[in-house]
Scaffold this motif. Structure first.
Motif, PDB file in Angstrom:
ATOM      1  N   SER A 113     -14.124  16.289  18.962  1.00  0.00           N
ATOM      2  CA  SER A 113     -14.823  16.078  17.686  1.00  0.00           C
ATOM      3  C   SER A 113     -16.117  15.325  17.945  1.00  0.00           C
ATOM      4  CB  SER A 113     -13.952  15.272  16.720  1.00  0.00           C
ATOM      5  OG  SER A 113     -12.815  15.991  16.330  1.00  0.00           O
ATOM      6  N   ILE A 114     -17.229  15.898  17.505  1.00  0.00           N
ATOM      7  CA  ILE A 114     -18.534  15.244  17.618  1.00  0.00           C
ATOM      8  C   ILE A 114     -19.019  14.943  16.203  1.00  0.00           C
ATOM      9  CG2 ILE A 114     -20.932  15.493  18.347  1.00  0.00           C
ATOM     10  CD1 ILE A 114     -19.953  17.343  20.557  1.00  0.00           C
ATOM     11  N   VAL A 115     -19.360  13.695  15.958  1.00  0.00           N
ATOM     12  CA  VAL A 115     -19.843  13.278  14.641  1.00  0.00           C
ATOM     13  C   VAL A 115     -21.336  12.972  14.753  1.00  0.00           C
ATOM     14  CG1 VAL A 115     -19.611  11.656  12.732  1.00  0.00           C
ATOM     15  CG2 VAL A 115     -17.580  12.330  14.053  1.00  0.00           C
ATOM     16  N   THR A 116     -22.132  13.625  13.916  1.00  0.00           N
ATOM     17  CA  THR A 116     -23.573  13.401  13.894  1.00  0.00           C
ATOM     18  C   THR A 116     -23.973  12.886  12.513  1.00  0.00           C
ATOM     19  OG1 THR A 116     -24.016  15.124  15.545  1.00  0.00           O
ATOM     20  CG2 THR A 116     -25.839  14.494  14.100  1.00  0.00           C
ATOM     21  N   ILE A 117     -24.638  11.727  12.489  1.00  0.00           N
ATOM     22  CA  ILE A 117     -25.101  11.111  11.245  1.00  0.00           C
ATOM     23  C   ILE A 117     -26.577  11.441  11.059  1.00  0.00           C
ATOM     24  CG2 ILE A 117     -25.295   8.961   9.927  1.00  0.00           C
ATOM     25  CD1 ILE A 117     -22.403   9.784  10.730  1.00  0.00           C
ATOM     26  N   THR A 118     -26.936  11.888   9.851  1.00  0.00           N
ATOM     27  CA  THR A 118     -28.330  12.241   9.598  1.00  0.00           C
ATOM     28  C   THR A 118     -28.809  11.690   8.260  1.00  0.00           C
ATOM     29  OG1 THR A 118     -27.781  14.335   8.494  1.00  0.00           O
ATOM     30  CG2 THR A 118     -28.089  14.403  10.879  1.00  0.00           C
ATOM     31  N   PHE A 119     -30.107  11.426   8.200  1.00  0.00           N
ATOM     32  CA  PHE A 119     -30.777  11.158   6.929  1.00  0.00           C
ATOM     33  C   PHE A 119     -32.263  11.444   7.119  1.00  0.00           C
ATOM     34  CE2 PHE A 119     -33.094   8.392   3.920  1.00  0.00           C
ATOM     35  CZ  PHE A 119     -32.668   9.011   2.748  1.00  0.00           C
ATOM     36  N   ASN A 120     -32.749  12.465   6.435  1.00  0.00           N
ATOM     37  CA  ASN A 120     -34.150  12.895   6.582  1.00  0.00           C
ATOM     38  C   ASN A 120     -34.535  12.986   8.061  1.00  0.00           C
ATOM     39  OD1 ASN A 120     -34.412  13.065   3.817  1.00  0.00           O
ATOM     40  ND2 ASN A 120     -35.441  11.093   3.594  1.00  0.00           N
ATOM     41  N   ALA A 121     -33.715  13.733   8.797  1.00  0.00           N
ATOM     42  CA  ALA A 121     -33.867  13.833  10.249  1.00  0.00           C
ATOM     43  C   ALA A 121     -34.334  15.222  10.675  1.00  0.00           C
ATOM     44  CB  ALA A 121     -32.546  13.484  10.923  1.00  0.00           C
ATOM     45  N   GLU A 122     -35.069  15.894   9.808  1.00  0.00           N
ATOM     46  CA  GLU A 122     -35.498  17.261  10.091  1.00  0.00           C
ATOM     47  C   GLU A 122     -36.243  17.364  11.419  1.00  0.00           C
ATOM     48  OE1 GLU A 122     -38.043  20.848   7.905  1.00  0.00           O
ATOM     49  OE2 GLU A 122     -38.137  18.797   7.134  1.00  0.00           O
ATOM     50  N   TYR A 169     -17.943  24.503  27.030  1.00  0.00           N
ATOM     51  CA  TYR A 169     -16.590  24.269  26.525  1.00  0.00           C
ATOM     52  C   TYR A 169     -16.547  24.671  25.049  1.00  0.00           C
ATOM     53  CZ  TYR A 169     -12.087  22.124  25.673  1.00  0.00           C
ATOM     54  OH  TYR A 169     -10.776  21.930  25.339  1.00  0.00           O
ATOM     55  N   PRO A 170     -15.628  25.550  24.657  1.00  0.00           N
ATOM     56  CA  PRO A 170     -15.699  26.161  23.330  1.00  0.00           C
ATOM     57  C   PRO A 170     -15.053  25.392  22.183  1.00  0.00           C
ATOM     58  CG  PRO A 170     -13.938  27.183  24.575  1.00  0.00           C
ATOM     59  CD  PRO A 170     -14.596  26.190  25.498  1.00  0.00           C
ATOM     60  N   ASP A 171     -14.071  24.536  22.477  1.00  0.00           N
ATOM     61  CA  ASP A 171     -13.257  23.959  21.399  1.00  0.00           C
ATOM     62  C   ASP A 171     -13.883  22.673  20.878  1.00  0.00           C
ATOM     63  OD1 ASP A 171     -11.302  26.000  21.506  1.00  0.00           O
ATOM     64  OD2 ASP A 171     -10.484  25.075  23.318  1.00  0.00           O
ATOM     65  N   VAL A 172     -14.844  22.856  19.972  1.00  0.00           N
ATOM     66  CA  VAL A 172     -15.644  21.750  19.446  1.00  0.00           C
ATOM     67  C   VAL A 172     -15.539  21.716  17.925  1.00  0.00           C
ATOM     68  CG1 VAL A 172     -17.970  20.771  19.262  1.00  0.00           C
ATOM     69  CG2 VAL A 172     -17.265  21.918  21.372  1.00  0.00           C
ATOM     70  N   GLU A 173     -15.372  20.524  17.402  1.00  0.00           N
ATOM     71  CA  GLU A 173     -15.425  20.286  15.959  1.00  0.00           C
ATOM     72  C   GLU A 173     -16.636  19.390  15.715  1.00  0.00           C
ATOM     73  OE1 GLU A 173     -11.992  18.924  12.989  1.00  0.00           O
ATOM     74  OE2 GLU A 173     -12.746  17.241  14.199  1.00  0.00           O
ATOM     75  N   HIS A 174     -17.692  19.954  15.142  1.00  0.00           N
ATOM     76  CA  HIS A 174     -18.939  19.203  14.950  1.00  0.00           C
ATOM     77  C   HIS A 174     -19.062  18.836  13.475  1.00  0.00           C
ATOM     78  CE1 HIS A 174     -23.463  18.789  16.162  1.00  0.00           C
ATOM     79  NE2 HIS A 174     -22.931  17.669  15.721  1.00  0.00           N
ATOM     80  N   ILE A 175     -18.979  17.547  13.197  1.00  0.00           N
ATOM     81  CA  ILE A 175     -19.004  17.050  11.826  1.00  0.00           C
ATOM     82  C   ILE A 175     -20.353  16.381  11.585  1.00  0.00           C
ATOM     83  CG2 ILE A 175     -17.904  15.487  10.168  1.00  0.00           C
ATOM     84  CD1 ILE A 175     -15.333  15.828  11.875  1.00  0.00           C
ATOM     85  N   ILE A 176     -21.113  16.912  10.643  1.00  0.00           N
ATOM     86  CA  ILE A 176     -22.440  16.375  10.322  1.00  0.00           C
ATOM     87  C   ILE A 176     -22.339  15.660   8.980  1.00  0.00           C
ATOM     88  CG2 ILE A 176     -24.847  16.949   9.871  1.00  0.00           C
ATOM     89  CD1 ILE A 176     -24.352  19.476  11.642  1.00  0.00           C
ATOM     90  N   ILE A 177     -22.553  14.349   9.010  1.00  0.00           N
ATOM     91  CA  ILE A 177     -22.510  13.526   7.801  1.00  0.00           C
ATOM     92  C   ILE A 177     -23.943  13.166   7.429  1.00  0.00           C
ATOM     93  CG2 ILE A 177     -21.629  11.434   6.714  1.00  0.00           C
ATOM     94  CD1 ILE A 177     -19.421  13.372   7.481  1.00  0.00           C
ATOM     95  N   ASP A 178     -24.412  13.739   6.350  1.00  0.00           N
ATOM     96  CA  ASP A 178     -25.799  13.547   5.923  1.00  0.00           C
ATOM     97  C   ASP A 178     -25.852  12.646   4.684  1.00  0.00           C
ATOM     98  OD1 ASP A 178     -28.729  14.481   5.938  1.00  0.00           O
ATOM     99  OD2 ASP A 178     -28.071  14.916   3.893  1.00  0.00           O
ATOM    100  N   GLY A 179     -26.825  11.759   4.661  1.00  0.00           N
ATOM    101  CA  GLY A 179     -26.941  10.804   3.560  1.00  0.00           C
ATOM    102  C   GLY A 179     -27.774  11.303   2.399  1.00  0.00           C
ATOM    103  N   ALA A 180     -27.580  12.552   1.995  1.00  0.00           N
ATOM    104  CA  ALA A 180     -28.321  13.158   0.890  1.00  0.00           C
ATOM    105  C   ALA A 180     -29.816  13.245   1.221  1.00  0.00           C
ATOM    106  CB  ALA A 180     -28.091  12.407  -0.419  1.00  0.00           C
ATOM    107  N   SER A 181     -30.123  13.878   2.320  1.00  0.00           N
ATOM    108  CA  SER A 181     -31.516  14.038   2.760  1.00  0.00           C
ATOM    109  C   SER A 181     -32.326  14.841   1.747  1.00  0.00           C
ATOM    110  CB  SER A 181     -31.555  14.739   4.117  1.00  0.00           C
ATOM    111  OG  SER A 181     -31.050  13.921   5.142  1.00  0.00           O
ATOM    112  N   THR A 182     -33.614  14.517   1.685  1.00  0.00           N
ATOM    113  CA  THR A 182     -34.517  15.230   0.776  1.00  0.00           C
ATOM    114  C   THR A 182     -35.487  16.143   1.527  1.00  0.00           C
ATOM    115  OG1 THR A 182     -36.031  13.326   0.818  1.00  0.00           O
ATOM    116  CG2 THR A 182     -34.399  13.406  -0.960  1.00  0.00           C
TER     117      THR A 182
END
Length: 263
Positions: free
Chosen positions: A4-13, A28-41
């Motif tokens: 599991s990879i967790v990526t935090i973003t906010f206006n990170a275009e 390696y194929p078995d990846v769970e990528h969770i992107i938590i965004d802070g309501a980017s504009t």
């Protein structure tokens, strides 16, 4: 084994795409990528959605989960991501940071597969290189990663970068980030994870080589003095005042001589 990879973003275009690419390119194929965004504009969520659709079309076990909503800061967002993980190991890789090479996750899984007595490592860790926003190499991280890591090791500083610290999911999900810290909860989290590993009698195992590329201009870099004050408080909590004061005095001396060498 799922990572599991967790990526935090906010206006990170302007920063997110290389991070997504570094995960997408993993062998390696078995990846769970969770992107938590802070309501980017800006276009952050759009990039994430395109990436999600591309991975769904491939259908090779690489799952992408996106959550975009307001949060109460970086570590609140990290806790949101942590709760959504289901993987055997959890890694935090924020916008701008990258996995070092296409076989990085395979290296981590190979280390886990070599575990003795059926005990998976509580933490798998490796080295980190520093890059700029264009991905150019700036140097090796100045703290040396030890071959033998314990929770006491961080008395000498955060020897392992957060982005090079893979935590067994069963432990990671039981140790939330302390949101009373704004800049140094990652240090506290790593120490508490390692304490839990010690309590359970589980090993901490090293990957030989660089596993993470860390973007220099991160949140902690921009608030360096505040981060240092918080880090002192974290160290004091775990190691006591005398030990922490002594080590920080040595940090000052070490920084002074490092500056002299660069002149």
């Amino acid at each position: 084994m799922i990572i599991s990879i967790v990526t935090i973003t906010f206006n990170a275009e302007g920063l997110l795409q290389p991070t997504l690419d570094s995960v997408r390119q993993q062998t390696y194929p078995d990846v769970e990528h969770i992107i938590i965004d802070g309501a980017s504009t800006d276009g952050t969520v759009g990039l994430a959605r395109k990436y999600q659709q591309e991975q769904q079309a491939k259908g090779k076990g690489h799952e992408v989960i996106i959550v975009s909503e307001p949060d109460n800061g970086l570590y609140d967002a990290m806790n949101k991501g942590l709760k959504r993980t289901t993987g055997d190991y959890v890694l935090f890789l924020n916008a701008g940071d990258r996995l070092a090479s296409p076989d990085t996750l395979q290296q981590v899984v190979d280390v886990a597969a070599m575990c003795a007595d059926g005990k998976l490592p509580a933490v798998i860790y490796g080295d980190t290189d520093i890059i700029d926003k264009d991905g150019r190499f700036l140097g090796h991280r100045h703290l040396s990663v030890p071959n033998k890591l314990t929770w006491r090791s961080f008395r000498r500083g955060m020897l392992v970068c957060h982005q090079a610290f893979y935590v067994w999911g069963d432990i990671a999900r039981k140790v939330p980030y302390d949101t009373t810290y704004r800049y140094s909860s990652d240090v506290d989290w790593c120490i508490r994870v390692m304490k839990q590993a010690h309590h359970l009698g589980l090993p901490l195992s090293r990957v030989s080589g660089v596993v993470a590329l860390y973007l220099k201009e991160g949140e902690t870099t921009r608030h360096h003095q505040d981060s240092l004050r918080e880090r002192f408080a974290v160290m004091r909590k775990h190691y006591g005042l005398l030990s922490t004061a002594t080590m920080h005095a040595w940090f000052v001396v070490r920084a002074f001589f490092r500056k002299l060498k660069t002149k």
